[in-house]
Design a protein around this motif. Sequence first.
Motif, PDB file in Angstrom:
ATOM      1  N   SER A 150       0.933  -1.144  -0.164  1.00  0.00           N
ATOM      2  CA  SER A 150       0.049  -0.189   0.165  1.00  0.00           C
ATOM      3  C   SER A 150       0.910   1.112  -0.075  1.00  0.00           C
ATOM      4  CB  SER A 150      -0.813   0.001   1.215  1.00  0.00           C
ATOM      5  OG  SER A 150      -1.864   0.960   0.987  1.00  0.00           O
ATOM      6  N   VAL A 168      -8.625  -6.098   0.225  1.00  0.00           N
ATOM      7  CA  VAL A 168      -7.480  -6.145  -0.697  1.00  0.00           C
ATOM      8  C   VAL A 168      -7.647  -6.740  -1.995  1.00  0.00           C
ATOM      9  CG1 VAL A 168      -6.057  -6.560   1.341  1.00  0.00           C
ATOM     10  CG2 VAL A 168      -6.822  -8.577   0.082  1.00  0.00           C
ATOM     11  N   GLN A 190      -2.944  -5.518  -3.252  1.00  0.00           N
ATOM     12  CA  GLN A 190      -2.602  -4.241  -2.802  1.00  0.00           C
ATOM     13  C   GLN A 190      -3.919  -3.631  -1.881  1.00  0.00           C
ATOM     14  OE1 GLN A 190      -0.590  -1.712  -3.996  1.00  0.00           O
ATOM     15  NE2 GLN A 190       0.038  -2.363  -5.869  1.00  0.00           N
ATOM     16  N   ALA A 191      -3.407  -2.824  -1.086  1.00  0.00           N
ATOM     17  CA  ALA A 191      -4.518  -2.532  -0.021  1.00  0.00           C
ATOM     18  C   ALA A 191      -4.824  -1.023  -0.612  1.00  0.00           C
ATOM     19  CB  ALA A 191      -4.107  -2.612   1.455  1.00  0.00           C
ATOM     20  N   PRO A 192      -5.851  -0.458  -0.140  1.00  0.00           N
ATOM     21  CA  PRO A 192      -6.270   1.031  -0.402  1.00  0.00           C
ATOM     22  C   PRO A 192      -5.644   1.903   0.410  1.00  0.00           C
ATOM     23  CG  PRO A 192      -8.096  -0.183   0.592  1.00  0.00           C
ATOM     24  CD  PRO A 192      -7.284  -1.271   0.322  1.00  0.00           C
ATOM     25  N   HIS A 193      -5.001   1.494   1.595  1.00  0.00           N
ATOM     26  CA  HIS A 193      -4.464   2.349   2.413  1.00  0.00           C
ATOM     27  C   HIS A 193      -3.657   1.339   3.651  1.00  0.00           C
ATOM     28  CE1 HIS A 193      -7.762   1.498   5.343  1.00  0.00           C
ATOM     29  NE2 HIS A 193      -8.449   1.663   4.315  1.00  0.00           N
ATOM     30  N   TRP A 214       4.018  -2.078   8.846  1.00  0.00           N
ATOM     31  CA  TRP A 214       4.298  -1.580   7.326  1.00  0.00           C
ATOM     32  C   TRP A 214       5.325  -0.841   7.252  1.00  0.00           C
ATOM     33  CZ3 TRP A 214       0.733  -2.520   3.695  1.00  0.00           C
ATOM     34  CH2 TRP A 214      -0.673  -2.916   4.012  1.00  0.00           C
TER      35      TRP A 214
END
Length: 154
Positions: free
Chosen positions: A30, A86, A107-110, A125
């Motif tokens: 992300s 995700v 992928q994560a949006p945030h 992270w």
Amino acid sequence: MHGDGNGWTWCAHGHRHWGVHGAAGLMLRSLDAQGEPRILMQHRASWTAHGDTWGLPGGARDSHESPHEAALREATEETGIVAGAVQLVDELVDDHGGWSYVTVVAQAPHLLAVRLNAESAALRWVRESLVDQLRLHPGFARTWPRLRALGRAG
């Protein structure tokens, strides 16, 4: 432990691996508030295989699971993320001859909130540019350059 995938096995190269049906993990990427790519990393508990190293959430596949299902299940168990949060992008198969580890790239949006379970000493992270400065799980260290390229392509 649950499922029929837990246990040790040997590959064609004579190496011992966890996951009688293979294993899978999730590389979740992300962007932070500054647009810097980050990877969700797991500091493995000392009692796990290759404990006290950094890697990705993951583990043994059960006989009825696809690599994607196993990676998402393991990530949910080990980090508390919700699979629906995700987007799957790609996968990398690390084939050892009769045993494989599939890393599912997503992928994560945030930067999603995470929670520890007993298999983790920490979850973080990590800036993508700093991942290879950690003490990495040997299997992840070997595949990291290819995984990094896949994450960028997604």
